[in-house]
Design an enzyme around this catalytic site. Sequence first.
Site, PDB file in Angstrom:
ATOM      1  N   GLU A  93      -9.650 -12.916  -7.054  1.00  0.00           N
ATOM      2  CA  GLU A  93      -9.741 -13.455  -5.698  1.00  0.00           C
ATOM      3  C   GLU A  93      -8.826 -12.704  -4.740  1.00  0.00           C
ATOM      4  O   GLU A  93      -9.204 -12.383  -3.614  1.00  0.00           O
ATOM      5  CB  GLU A  93      -9.398 -14.944  -5.729  1.00  0.00           C
ATOM      6  CG  GLU A  93      -9.601 -15.666  -4.422  1.00  0.00           C
ATOM      7  CD  GLU A  93      -9.265 -17.146  -4.529  1.00  0.00           C
ATOM      8  OE1 GLU A  93      -9.571 -17.879  -3.572  1.00  0.00           O
ATOM      9  OE2 GLU A  93      -8.682 -17.570  -5.559  1.00  0.00           O
ATOM     10  N   ASP A 153      -6.872 -20.062   5.316  1.00  0.00           N
ATOM     11  CA  ASP A 153      -6.331 -21.403   5.134  1.00  0.00           C
ATOM     12  C   ASP A 153      -4.894 -21.632   5.607  1.00  0.00           C
ATOM     13  O   ASP A 153      -4.645 -22.342   6.564  1.00  0.00           O
ATOM     14  CB  ASP A 153      -6.427 -21.786   3.655  1.00  0.00           C
ATOM     15  CG  ASP A 153      -7.858 -21.748   3.150  1.00  0.00           C
ATOM     16  OD1 ASP A 153      -8.740 -21.301   3.901  1.00  0.00           O
ATOM     17  OD2 ASP A 153      -8.097 -22.147   2.010  1.00  0.00           O
TER      18      ASP A 153
END
Length: 812
Positions: A782, A551
């Site tokens: 994560e 991202d």
Amino acid sequence: LMAGERRRRGGDGPRERPRERLRDRGERRDRDPKPRQQQKPPRGSGRGRAALALTAAAAALALGLAAAAAEWNRWSEASRLVTPHPAPRAVPPGSTGPLASPTYFWGTYRPHVYFGMKTRSPRAVVTGLMWLQHGGNLRHTSEQNDGVSRYGWLMHDGENFGAQEIRDEGLVLRTEFVKQPGGDHGGDWSWRVTAKMEGKGPAPLLSLFFYVATDGQGTLRPVLENGTRLAAVAGTAEELGDFTLTFLPPTGEGGEGPKYASYNFLAAGVPGLHRLTDLVRQSLRESSVFSPPGRPRRRFFGVSSTGGLPGEPPRGQLLLHQVTLEPPAVLEVTLDAALARHAAAFEQRFEDAFGLGARGVSLPQRRFAQAALSEMLGGIGFFHGRSLLRSERREEPVPGAESTLFTAVPSRSCFPRGFLWDEGFHLLLLGRWDPALARDILAHWLDLLNADGWIPREQILGDEARARVPPEFVLQHSETANPPTLLLALERLLPDAPLPYLRRLFPRLRAWFEWLNRTQAGPEPFTFRWRGRDTDPERFLNPKTLASGLDDYPRASHPSAQERHLDLRCWMALGARVLAALAERLGEPLAPFRDTAAALSDNDLLDRLHWAPELGAFADFGNHSAAVALRWHRPAPVPGRPPPAPQLRREVREAPRPRFVGALGYVSLFPLLLQLLRADSPRLPALLGSMRDERRLWTPFGLRSLARDSPWYLRRNTEHDPPYWRGSVWVNINFLALRALHGYARAAGPHRERAAELYRELRRNLVANVFRQYEATGFLWEHYRDSDGAGQGCHPFAGWSALVVLAMAEDY
């Protein structure tokens, strides 16, 4: 959840669009001026006027045809956007039903709830569990910040058995299921829920809610005992036929005698499965009484016998069985004595698959690895619905084709739905455990291909999935790609996959690769560029590139058509290589893929396009300025209104120019990560050196995503966007690094010893930290903080973070 959604998605700002080439030629035509006086027309003027009229008519006709053609192109593109690809389906019709695939017909295919089961049917009958410690909150769906301290599957074989532990404010719930094969409907299954309290002191009242619900098809009928206890549910559904679900009375812990309990039941219409929690919460009334013999009476919240949500027409049925008791207790939906046998079989199968015991791995670490695999298997879901899509040439969003998807999910709490590039990593682990299951999931993903060859990168199918996504993030843009990691998984599955299966996959894989090659092409031959970068020049420190999966990893500061993205080029090289191998196995023409793979793997061409001598590393290229920063600005006041709040906006202190992007990190390593560099490449020492340099990428916990000496290291991208791929340690890329180092250490070349040394150190650091954080918190995370290894982001995250199991097994 919202923070996680912001990081994985961009805003709903302007998107990159193709230039319109059609021009209105009619606008250049001069109008005849009004004549000043009547004049006698010259000879032949009638023919001239006729010719002019014919010319004007022809121009008008051409303009009309051009406009019609443009509209036709827009309509055709919108039509292709929602039209499934015409190739035969990768998942043959009827192959997922109870007779054709009984093993996978029933499962814990509702990853967004703490415990629930359903079939692989588009409008399945669903079952689930809720609970309420009186004085606390109703629990049902897995939420990131709801106060449940630990939860996750400890054992799950993906087929017949699973055991999960949930810890919630002193309460310990153990949920188990077993499936027994037989019959025409995928076999029978049993649940067991064990509840006990940690610590001493009086146990609070606990209500367990077992429910059965339909979603648009099927009927349910309650079977009551003494008018209040729901003893069973009798029902009928399309693929199940007639069925009965029996609720047994609770017993004491360890099989002791009956346990006193109070019972309530609810029968209600359901406007949609996404409204189950709201419906039950609204039905609770503090009017029920718990009165065990010889003990004080206590009031508790019980469901009323009938209910619904006012103003919302029902689409299905809900029957709910509420059992209120004092822990400890054991409750079973049906009785099964085979749990211990299934647990032993799971442990043996795990050892056969990964061999951790034979490698001398400690028992706590083996239990951790079993839990990591089990949480991924327990997070597999089955989804049905339509994506919301938008073409790059049309503003209006349109619903996509009706689709089904069988997939693992990155996170049960944050991302309980399918993500395209995540799934390729998931399948690396699932393919080692159960190749047939991995092949089935891969085929489901390829059946999402539209007529152009595009797969939306995020799959938000059905009301339950959509209810977990903020509305502004639901829309999928048709120019946005995602790394083709499914091909990474296929490369592992290819040698043993059946030929008929591969023949079904091949035309879809070819169409997908051709779409990527066509739509993500760069400014020069054999270059590539991610489309769909954020385009607001002032909002972002560095506009995000969500298509890449990385991202906010720094790219060229000013997005342009001149960018060359290194990681995408490497993914395309991998894709061409895998498709060439697939074509060769099938006897299909392989020259186009083989030639493309050779060109994209050409180290000299890679050097010319992406080696930055001034950086000593591979890099992206684009219109870039390193002199950018976020600064607070106060907008000009508007008379008669309150002073506007200050805004964090980007300032560019040096004009951008075409150059390599000086952002050493994961992208710089991609030629190594995907093993495109020759074993004797003169570039390998520089990359290996950067990996081991503690001032750059090396940490005691794994490789950080961005060098510590980078100007973007741990920098926010906007006021509300904390750093994401700007320093944290990510397991998926570290796994690729281990895989590559392992390969270079085994290949003949001058750098094999250095690669072997880094491999041993990196593997030890990564495995030790992920295990240590699991022991401390109960979760896989994560990503992990590069300064102390602490888990960050979403949890539990047994998506690609579960690849630590393959690293422990040294299975690449």
